[in-house]
Enzyme design. Structure first.
Site, PDB file in Angstrom:
ATOM      1  N   SER A 504      38.009 120.818 148.314  1.00 49.38           N
ATOM      2  CA  SER A 504      36.617 121.154 148.543  1.00 49.38           C
ATOM      3  C   SER A 504      36.323 122.029 147.405  1.00 49.38           C
ATOM      4  CB  SER A 504      36.411 121.944 149.860  1.00 49.38           C
ATOM      5  OG  SER A 504      35.294 122.104 150.673  1.00 49.38           O
ATOM      6  N   ASP A 515      34.863 118.476 133.346  1.00 47.84           N
ATOM      7  CA  ASP A 515      33.802 117.739 132.762  1.00 47.84           C
ATOM      8  C   ASP A 515      33.354 118.492 131.414  1.00 47.84           C
ATOM      9  OD1 ASP A 515      34.193 115.858 134.717  1.00 47.84           O
ATOM     10  OD2 ASP A 515      32.506 116.652 135.794  1.00 47.84           O
ATOM     11  N   LYS A 530      38.305 116.283 149.087  1.00 43.84           N
ATOM     12  CA  LYS A 530      37.360 116.247 150.016  1.00 43.84           C
ATOM     13  C   LYS A 530      36.057 116.652 149.240  1.00 43.84           C
ATOM     14  CE  LYS A 530      35.852 119.563 153.779  1.00 43.84           C
ATOM     15  NZ  LYS A 530      34.565 120.060 153.091  1.00 43.84           N
TER      16      LYS A 530
END
Length: 749
Positions: A504, A515, A530
């Protein structure tokens, strides 16, 4: 697993409008409070399904397919090891397999009442069964076996088969315990024998036997006969089962109705859950890391409530009168009459002891020495230290590195000035900078998530500014959450540690850092997976009549989040830049292995600028992969993981003692190969930062906790490799490589 709690205002108001518009549906007639009120249960059923259907990101249709899923989940939750229900019960229940959807819509409790009444009946029968079984010795010479794969096991066809199933299950447990006792006694006997031959042994090592001279042997050390050990084993087995059934007996019909409700909510997705009032309170505590009370953990011991631990810094800990091991006999509020809590449910005892800050509670306790005393404690706000971030510093190759551990992304929604993970991580980074660290490891292993707003704050500490995560609601345009603060708290080398249980919010952080190429993600092959957002909705606000009592809350999936590159972390998680083998590498335990999990998808990427200051980023990853591939410990860990995976399919156990011993000895012999893993220790020395050293000097409990943590870090091969990566990310490494290249060229010329 903790939910991601998003900025709730916008979407919460939309849901609130829908519910309020339909509040007439939930009119309620006041009734006297009792254990289970069918009218209240029907109200709860109607309210929950309505809220989910209107507020869930992608609600499943409540039809026969949905009904079958609820049926399967609920029956498994009631009797996971198939030792209560008979096949005739299941045949009777199965008539409702495709009717639950209709019962939900009609607020019909027939199926629930049938299963509840039958379970209570079967549990009472089971008590008599295990008590009768344990009155006589087991015959361990019989050649028989027991399979512990309960999912594939059939239900007992009749009472005789059920008794046989209980007998074998208890026998297996007793056999395991008895063989352990016999082995311990045999080793002790060998020690005495060897002592008689070799004399006293002053120095002990892993290979040296722990010896007891015969002349000093006490009566208590006298070897027990097989019969005595067998009786002792059965007595302990009965005690364990008595405690288990005592716990089950503490559950009332409301508790079992919560099980039924959660089987319904799980039909929508794994993270949509109902919180009964006590569960909601525990969830709030887990999110904020604090509560109002005395600061003691309690546990049930048969009919008694025992103090298991005092929370460091809490009022009970400060008072120095209450101790671990004390038995709570009575509880009084201030000067009011004390209430006897012996035999009371643990949750009810907790309710009586907890209370608002500044109020008094008086506990009548039985001390370990048998004396009875009354202890007065003024309740206060208690912070659960294990919830919060902590950091350590270590010197490696002449450079200082910081290690920050974040157990969860906590926040206090009720107090804007309260502690939250974002502010605390910023503070730890600032402290590490003052300590002149050359790199930071942020450890979010086993971190199941928490507040989404804190993720944005934490990621923003390491970048200039830009998007952190994208949010999508059903039927609406995506929303991008930005870090808009141009200040960078830390622009040096950064490593994020993850594992299969990082979920999560942890995955959002790891994905953003990856990224941006801001830091290197190191850990398991992939994180949990998740990629959904939940809102917690208090159900009480939607009922006109407060006499209904506390209805609890609903945590429902309202959104999905996406990486800034557009990909979802749902199911796929975040793949590590550097994969390190661990014990669970080959086991199925991620979101992708859970029923009703939402699918993976992708949206458009956000606009962001990749970090360009990690000159030797790719080289650091390549170096780490080479080290791991060549490291004998990592090879052993990977081999161990494969063995654990193969063992997970081995569920058949012999109940013949000799065969059981042979099988267990073979397992133990194989396991010896992996013992070096647990004995690994680096030469690294981890210490607290100056501010914490001052705190630990005043708090012995905190000092012991930190000492244990620092020792664990020094034995953690994963942390050591993370620090190696920080070494490779150092700017000095690049300069040194450039100098060596130039030197080589000059030499060739």
């Amino acid at each position: 697993m903790n939910a991601i709690i998003k900025f709730m205002k916008r979407h919460y108001k939309i849901l609130l409008t829908i519910i309020v518009a339909s509040v007439a549906l939930f009119a309620f007639n006041s009734k006297s409070k009792k254990e289970s009120d069918p009218d209240k249960d029907k109200l709860l059923l109607e309210l929950l399904t309505f809220v989910i259907e209107k507020g869930h990101y992608s609600p499943a249709p409540i039809d026969d397919t949905f009904s079958k899923g609820v049926y399967k989940d609920y029956i498994q939750a009631l009797d996971p090891s198939k030792r209560f229900f008979l096949q005739s019960d299941i045949d009777e229940f199965s008539k409702y397999e495709t009717e639950i959807d209709n019962e939900i819509l009609d607020k019909d409790l027939t199926f629930f009442n049938l299963t509840y009444d039958r379970l209570m009946e079967r549990m009472e029968q089971s008590k008599k069964i295990y008590q009768a079984i344990l009155t006589k010795p087991f015959d361990y010479t019989i050649d028989e076996s027991f399979n512990t794969d309960y999912e594939k096991a059939p239900y007992a066809k009749n009472n005789d088969e059920l008794v046989e199933k209980w007998r074998k299950q208890i026998k297996l447990s007793a056999l395991s315990s008895l063989t352990d006792r016999l082995e311990i006694q045999e080793k002790k006997a060998k020690g005495i024998t060897e002592e008689a031959k070799t004399g006293d042994t002053d120095e002990l090592s892993d290979k040296a036997p722990i010896t007891v001279p015969k002349k000093e042997a006490k009566v208590d050390d006298k070897p027990k006969t097989y019969a005595e050990l067998e009786i002792e084993t059965r007595e302990n087995a009965k005690k364990s089962l008595d405690e288990y059934f005592g716990f089950m007996g503490d559950l009332n019909k409301n508790d079992w109705f919560s099980v039924f409700i959660n089987s319904i909510t799980a039909g929508f997705d794994p993270h949509t859950n109902y919180f009964a009032p006590e569960e909601k309170e525990r969830f709030d505590v887990s999110m904020s890391g604090k509560l109002e009370g005395i600061g003691a953990r309690l546990q049930k011991k048969n009919d008694f409530t025992e103090i298991s631990e005092l929370i460091s810094g809490g009022p009970a800990w400060r008072g120095k009168k209450l101790e671990a091991g004390d038995i709570v006999m009575k509880v009084a509020q201030g000067d009011a009459q004390a209430v006897d809590v012996v035999g009371m449910r643990l949750d009810d005892v907790v309710k009586k002891i907890k209370g608002p800050k500044g109020t008094e509670v008086r506990l009548t306790v039985k001390k370990v020495d048998g004396t009875i005393t009354i202890i007065s404690i003024i309740r206060d706000i208690v912070e659960i230290e294990e919830t919060y971030v902590k950091s350590s510093i270590v010197n490696k190759n002449g450079l200082n590195y910081g290690v920050i551990y974040l157990p969860k992304f906590y926040i206090d929604f009720e107090d804007k000035n309260g502690r939250d993970a974002g502010k605390d991580i910023a503070l730890e980074v600032e402290r590490l900078k003052k300590a002149n660290v050359d790199g930071i490891v942020l450890d979010v292993r086993d971190d199941g998530g928490g507040s989404l707003s804190t993720v944005v704050d934490i990621a923003g500490l390491f970048i200039n500014e830009g998007p952190i995560v994208q949010i999508k609601s059903a039927g609406r345009k995506k929303e991008v959450l930005f870090d808009r603060d141009k200040k960078i708290e830390w622009d040096g080398p950064l490593v994020i540690m993850v594992n299969s249980f990082s979920a999560s919010a942890s995955e959002i952080l790891a994905a953003a850092i990856q990224d941006y190429k801001r830091g290197i993600i190191i850990g398991s092959k992939q994180t949990y997976g998740k990629g959904t957002v939940q809102n917690v909705i208090d159900l009480n606000q939607f009922v006109r009549n407060s006499a209904v009592g506390d209805l609890g809350a609903l945590k429902t999936t309202t959104q999905k989040f996406y990486r800034i590159n557009g990909g979802s972390t749902q199911l796929e998680g975040v793949s590590s830049d550097v994969v390190m083998p661990d014990r669970y590498s080959y086991l199925k335990m991620g979101e992708r292995d859970v029923e009703n999990a939402m699918p993976w998808d992708k949206i458009d990427a956000a606009e962001y600028t990749v970090w360009n200051k990690n000159t030797n980023f790719a080289k650091a990853i390549a170096n780490s992969k080479e080290r791991i591939a060549a490291n004998e410990y990592f090879k052993l860990i990977d081999d161990n993981a494969k063995w654990i995976d193969s063992r997970s399919e081995d569920n058949n156990y012999s109940l013949n003692m000799e065969k059981f011993k042979i099988a267990q000895n073979a397992i133990e012999e194989k396991a010896k190969k992996y013992k070096p893993i647990s004995k690994y220790k680096s030469s690294l020395i981890f210490t607290s930062l100056p501010y914490e050293i001052e705190e630990t000097d005043k708090d012995g409990v905190l000092k012991e906790k930190r000492t244990r943590w620092h020792e664990a870090l020094s034995k953690d091969i994963y942390v050591e490799e993370a620090l190696n990566v920080l070494d490779d990310l150092q700017a000095k490494t690049v300069a040194k490589q450039a100098a060596n290249t130039k030197k080589d060229k000059l030499a060739k010329s």
